[in-house]
Enzyme design. Sequence first.
Site, PDB file in Angstrom:
ATOM      1  N   ASP A 266       0.834  -1.199   0.000  1.00  0.00           N
ATOM      2  CA  ASP A 266       0.000   0.000   0.000  1.00  0.00           C
ATOM      3  C   ASP A 266       0.873   1.255   0.000  1.00  0.00           C
ATOM      4  O   ASP A 266       1.351   1.693   1.035  1.00  0.00           O
ATOM      5  CB  ASP A 266      -0.914  -0.014   1.245  1.00  0.00           C
ATOM      6  CG  ASP A 266      -1.821   1.215   1.312  1.00  0.00           C
ATOM      7  OD1 ASP A 266      -1.943   1.921   0.287  1.00  0.00           O
ATOM      8  OD2 ASP A 266      -2.423   1.442   2.388  1.00  0.00           O
ATOM      9  N   LYS A 273       1.582   7.915   0.332  1.00  0.00           N
ATOM     10  CA  LYS A 273       2.000   7.964   1.741  1.00  0.00           C
ATOM     11  C   LYS A 273       3.369   8.631   1.845  1.00  0.00           C
ATOM     12  O   LYS A 273       4.167   8.561   0.915  1.00  0.00           O
ATOM     13  CB  LYS A 273       2.111   6.541   2.303  1.00  0.00           C
ATOM     14  CG  LYS A 273       0.787   5.852   2.567  1.00  0.00           C
ATOM     15  CD  LYS A 273       1.019   4.492   3.211  1.00  0.00           C
ATOM     16  CE  LYS A 273      -0.287   3.772   3.507  1.00  0.00           C
ATOM     17  NZ  LYS A 273      -1.147   4.471   4.475  1.00  0.00           N
ATOM     18  N   ASP A 284       0.276  -4.982   4.679  1.00  0.00           N
ATOM     19  CA  ASP A 284      -1.113  -4.533   4.549  1.00  0.00           C
ATOM     20  C   ASP A 284      -2.026  -5.651   4.022  1.00  0.00           C
ATOM     21  O   ASP A 284      -3.197  -5.427   3.757  1.00  0.00           O
ATOM     22  CB  ASP A 284      -1.166  -3.289   3.650  1.00  0.00           C
ATOM     23  CG  ASP A 284      -2.351  -2.394   3.977  1.00  0.00           C
ATOM     24  OD1 ASP A 284      -2.910  -2.524   5.085  1.00  0.00           O
ATOM     25  OD2 ASP A 284      -2.727  -1.586   3.114  1.00  0.00           O
ATOM     26  N   ASP A 343      -5.744   6.383  -0.673  1.00  0.00           N
ATOM     27  CA  ASP A 343      -5.095   5.623   0.405  1.00  0.00           C
ATOM     28  C   ASP A 343      -6.112   4.912   1.304  1.00  0.00           C
ATOM     29  O   ASP A 343      -5.751   4.081   2.122  1.00  0.00           O
ATOM     30  CB  ASP A 343      -4.204   6.567   1.230  1.00  0.00           C
ATOM     31  CG  ASP A 343      -3.215   5.819   2.112  1.00  0.00           C
ATOM     32  OD1 ASP A 343      -3.053   4.595   1.922  1.00  0.00           O
ATOM     33  OD2 ASP A 343      -2.596   6.464   2.983  1.00  0.00           O
ATOM     34  N   ARG A 347     -10.941  -0.585   2.234  1.00  0.00           N
ATOM     35  CA  ARG A 347     -12.402  -0.690   2.238  1.00  0.00           C
ATOM     36  C   ARG A 347     -12.943  -0.867   0.818  1.00  0.00           C
ATOM     37  O   ARG A 347     -13.959  -1.527   0.609  1.00  0.00           O
ATOM     38  CB  ARG A 347     -13.010   0.534   2.941  1.00  0.00           C
ATOM     39  CG  ARG A 347     -12.716   1.850   2.278  1.00  0.00           C
ATOM     40  CD  ARG A 347     -12.882   3.040   3.212  1.00  0.00           C
ATOM     41  NE  ARG A 347     -11.751   3.206   4.115  1.00  0.00           N
ATOM     42  CZ  ARG A 347     -11.664   4.169   5.028  1.00  0.00           C
ATOM     43  NH1 ARG A 347     -12.621   5.056   5.175  1.00  0.00           N
ATOM     44  NH2 ARG A 347     -10.607   4.245   5.796  1.00  0.00           N
TER      45      ARG A 347
END
Length: 496
Positions: A266, A273, A284, A343, A347
């Site tokens: 990620d 990030k 992740d 990011d 979900r």
Amino acid sequence: MQITFSAAALPKTGAIVIPIFEDGGKPKAYEELDKATDGALERAVKTSAFKAKKGKILEIAAPAGVGASRIVLIGAGPSKGFDRLAAEALGGAAAGHLLKGRDKSATFALNGLTVKKLANDEFAARIATGAKMKSYRFDKYRTKEDKDDKPVLAKITVQTSASKAKELFAVYDAVNDGVFLTRDLVSEPANILYPESFAKRCQELSKLGVKVKVLGEAEMKKLGMGSLLGVGQGSVRETKLVAMEWTGGKKGEAPVAFVGKGVTFDTGGISLKPAPNMDEMKWDMGGAGAVTGAMAAIAGRKAKANVIGVVALVENMPDGAAQRPGDVVTSMSGQTIEVLNTDAEGRLALADALWWAQETYKPKAVIDLATLTGAIIIALAHEFAGCFTTDDKLAKQLDAAGETSGDKIWRMPLTKAHDEMIKSDIADMQNIGGKGGGSSSAAAFLGRFIQDGVSWAHLDIAGMAWNPKDNATCPKGASGFGVRLLDEYVRVNWEN
Ligand code: BES
Ligand code: MN
Ligand code: ZN
């Protein structure tokens, strides 16, 4: 590490481990050895600060009259309340100590030692389980390790007259195998473990009798999984969705489904990030790792239940093809999502995996595991996973499984107010909430993809998948969190 059980006399080689309770309980071997050494044990205890406190160790090197290399007295703490987890911690602490030494074998002397809460078989099997858990090491990429730093302990014998210990341990060791599989997956760097190679690791579960299905991007596109596919759009790695089916229960009975976030790396995507610690985002996929390990545990011990594991495997990268903040995607459920932050990708990946799992398997209950939010670490540190559900019964069941297994969870709020935080101006929802309550608004987002009548819980394991430091039964690094929790939950609520 090989573990055996034997009622035979103490061996003449290796280390001998003697657990001692604070309130005086000792195995028979203590007195035997003390006699054989002319009181060396008593003398050592009297002249040291050893008070049998939990995990404290007093080592006595090869006294005359004993064949063994050394005697390791280990504190077991108070006998009152000494339970399954205490026994595992004791085995783990002893193994941790032995692994730093040079003995190739060790014997845990348990004969004559009893505790109130555990039958002798269970006591012995749990000590062995803890020792095994602690022995985990991920060293495949170390080619130049000093050989004095490499553990040599290869065999532990548990000296016990309890005849069923071996049988029990075989079952617990299947769960250990699941935990180790999860630790392996979580430890792997993202250049080695990416969606396709992860899916291959899932396929290996077929040797345990698990049926494994792998969906590629073409199939997912046909199914309308715009939410999951959007996350992988900027990656050269193909997104995969894997289902693992274990049918150990009654034929035709609705299963329980476990769904895992498997973001193999990620970066944050276009909402990139910051650089410091970005490497941590190799884990992740901890939710998917836990689900895969749990399936291995459940199949490995031939659980009498129908269990489905679904993992959404995807890499979140920034690229010319990557999705942009503001993009609107359509999920398999038909609901549209405004992607305000690329990011908040976990979900998005889970939305389609959850929907697909329900459409395909009609499960009675769904539990998802995900390293979903940094906010859950702010709230619960590395002590508990956050548990989000509106189903009180399921919350209780999971709490209980957490207590017994040691994979601790803490219930967090999930209400209508959190659901309102993800209202979008142009789509059915947006993928981030406002300021504050980030773990709850993330859970509310997932809740939009749960069908009526399905009981569901979301476990945010962001603080738990990776141990920042050693503990009694796990070295620093991948913890395998979730495997024991799910296994225990299945054992208590879905079997028989
Ligand atoms: N994988 C991260 C969550 C995470 C952060 C896990 C730190 C472990 C350690 C997740 O995809 C993420 O980036 N979440 C964002 C959500 C935010 C953009 C709403 C976060 O928590 O900052
Ligand atoms: Mn993210
Ligand atoms: Zn993530």
